[in-house]
Scaffold this motif. Structure first.
Motif, PDB file in Angstrom:
ATOM      1  N   PHE A   3      16.572  46.959  33.800  1.00 35.92           N
ATOM      2  CA  PHE A   3      15.742  48.129  33.508  1.00 35.92           C
ATOM      3  C   PHE A   3      15.789  48.534  32.038  1.00 35.92           C
ATOM      4  N   ASP A   4      16.431  47.725  31.204  1.00 39.65           N
ATOM      5  CA  ASP A   4      16.501  47.996  29.770  1.00 39.65           C
ATOM      6  C   ASP A   4      15.118  47.746  29.166  1.00 39.65           C
ATOM      7  N   GLU A   5      14.451  48.799  28.783  1.00 47.05           N
ATOM      8  CA  GLU A   5      13.088  48.679  28.267  1.00 47.05           C
ATOM      9  C   GLU A   5      13.043  48.154  26.835  1.00 47.05           C
ATOM     10  N   THR A   6      14.190  48.031  26.184  1.00 47.96           N
ATOM     11  CA  THR A   6      14.218  47.541  24.799  1.00 47.96           C
ATOM     12  C   THR A   6      14.520  46.044  24.708  1.00 47.96           C
ATOM     13  N   ASP A   7      14.933  45.422  25.824  1.00 48.61           N
ATOM     14  CA  ASP A   7      15.316  44.015  25.798  1.00 48.61           C
ATOM     15  C   ASP A   7      14.944  43.358  27.128  1.00 48.61           C
ATOM     16  N   ASP A   8      13.876  42.575  27.127  1.00 41.29           N
ATOM     17  CA  ASP A   8      13.421  41.911  28.352  1.00 41.29           C
ATOM     18  C   ASP A   8      14.439  40.927  28.917  1.00 41.29           C
ATOM     19  N   ASP A   9      15.328  40.437  28.065  1.00 46.70           N
ATOM     20  CA  ASP A   9      16.326  39.459  28.510  1.00 46.70           C
ATOM     21  C   ASP A   9      17.722  40.058  28.682  1.00 46.70           C
ATOM     22  N   ALA A  10      17.815  41.370  28.789  1.00 45.48           N
ATOM     23  CA  ALA A  10      19.132  42.021  28.841  1.00 45.48           C
ATOM     24  C   ALA A  10      20.004  41.496  29.974  1.00 45.48           C
ATOM     25  N   ASN A  11      19.415  41.197  31.123  1.00 42.89           N
ATOM     26  CA  ASN A  11      20.251  40.744  32.241  1.00 42.89           C
ATOM     27  C   ASN A  11      20.647  39.266  32.111  1.00 42.89           C
ATOM     28  N   TRP A  12      20.146  38.580  31.101  1.00 42.32           N
ATOM     29  CA  TRP A  12      20.528  37.201  30.807  1.00 42.32           C
ATOM     30  C   TRP A  12      21.653  37.145  29.774  1.00 42.32           C
ATOM     31  N   ARG A  13      21.876  38.214  29.071  1.00 39.99           N
ATOM     32  CA  ARG A  13      22.837  38.226  27.970  1.00 39.99           C
ATOM     33  C   ARG A  13      24.264  38.259  28.526  1.00 39.99           C
ATOM     34  N   THR A  14      25.111  37.440  27.932  1.00 39.76           N
ATOM     35  CA  THR A  14      26.490  37.354  28.416  1.00 39.76           C
ATOM     36  C   THR A  14      27.496  37.940  27.436  1.00 39.76           C
ATOM     37  N   ASP A  15      27.106  38.130  26.189  1.00 39.63           N
ATOM     38  CA  ASP A  15      27.943  38.786  25.173  1.00 39.63           C
ATOM     39  C   ASP A  15      29.403  38.362  25.214  1.00 39.63           C
ATOM     40  N   GLY A  16      29.650  37.070  25.271  1.00 40.12           N
ATOM     41  CA  GLY A  16      31.013  36.551  25.208  1.00 40.12           C
ATOM     42  C   GLY A  16      31.793  36.609  26.504  1.00 40.12           C
ATOM     43  N   VAL A  17      31.188  37.048  27.590  1.00 35.73           N
ATOM     44  CA  VAL A  17      31.883  37.078  28.878  1.00 35.73           C
ATOM     45  C   VAL A  17      32.057  35.631  29.341  1.00 35.73           C
ATOM     46  N   THR A  18      33.232  35.303  29.820  1.00 38.80           N
ATOM     47  CA  THR A  18      33.507  33.926  30.245  1.00 38.80           C
ATOM     48  C   THR A  18      32.710  33.562  31.487  1.00 38.80           C
ATOM     49  N   LEU A  19      32.472  32.274  31.645  1.00 40.56           N
ATOM     50  CA  LEU A  19      31.792  31.799  32.847  1.00 40.56           C
ATOM     51  C   LEU A  19      32.604  32.162  34.084  1.00 40.56           C
ATOM     52  N   LYS A  20      33.914  32.061  33.993  1.00 40.49           N
ATOM     53  CA  LYS A  20      34.766  32.425  35.138  1.00 40.49           C
ATOM     54  C   LYS A  20      34.527  33.869  35.558  1.00 40.49           C
TER      55      LYS A  20
END
Length: 171
Positions: free
Chosen positions: A84-101
């Motif tokens: 629902f972030d209206e400023t970033d269409d890809d916000a839910n794709w962003r991982t910002d350094g969070v590990t895959l685990k």
């Protein structure tokens, strides 16, 4: 080698079939993460879609499950969901350094929560979120959509994985 992945029974009732197909697609998505290094999990291999990494796919699907079942179906708080972030269409794709685990653990937790929501409701129950175009869909429709979207992104993960290290296969 593929883990033991099985389709739902041929004569399954509707709920068992829907959840069986959804869980199979979830398992395939998780399988595509097996053995990936942290670097490869976050590496972009599609120049026109830089957020479509294996890690990004897992993040996205975690938030898709949250969106459809906790927000649209239960009427929960949409502010918790980056979709629902209206400023970033890809916000839910962003991982910002969070590990895959950690992303996989979060996805697993969200899938378990989704299963609890589905178990407590009728397939005919209608969503409670009035501010979204699909908020009035019934649970059956939402589950079919989740199967479609999870399967679609499991296919993306298959392609991304093959581009990363040559590992391929359905099951």
């Amino acid at each position: 080698m593929a883990p033991s992945l099985e389709r739902p029974p041929f004569q399954a009732d509707e709920r068992t079939a829907l959840l069986g197909w959804l869980d199979l697609q979830r398992q395939i998505l998780r399988w595509k993460c097996e053995g990936l290094s942290e670097v490869d999990a976050h590496r972009s291999v599609i120049p026109t879609s830089p957020a479509m990494t294996v890690a990004g796919l897992i993040s996205h699907m975690r938030w898709v499950e949250h969106l459809w079942l906790e927000v649209l179906f239960l009427g929960g708080d949409e502010r918790q969901n980056p979709s629902f972030d209206e400023t970033d269409d890809d916000a839910n794709w962003r991982t910002d350094g969070v590990t895959l685990k950690q992303l996989l653990a979060d996805y697993e937790t969200q899938c378990a929560r989704s299963n609890e929501i589905v178990a407590a409701a009728s397939l005919d129950d209608v969503g409670r979120h009035s501010g979204h175009y699909a908020g009035k869909a019934n649970l059956r429709w939402m589950l079919i959509h989740l199967i479609e979207e999870t399967g679609r992104h499991a296919g993306h993960a298959d392609i991304v994985r093959e581009l990363l290290d040559g590992v391929k296969g359905y099951y």
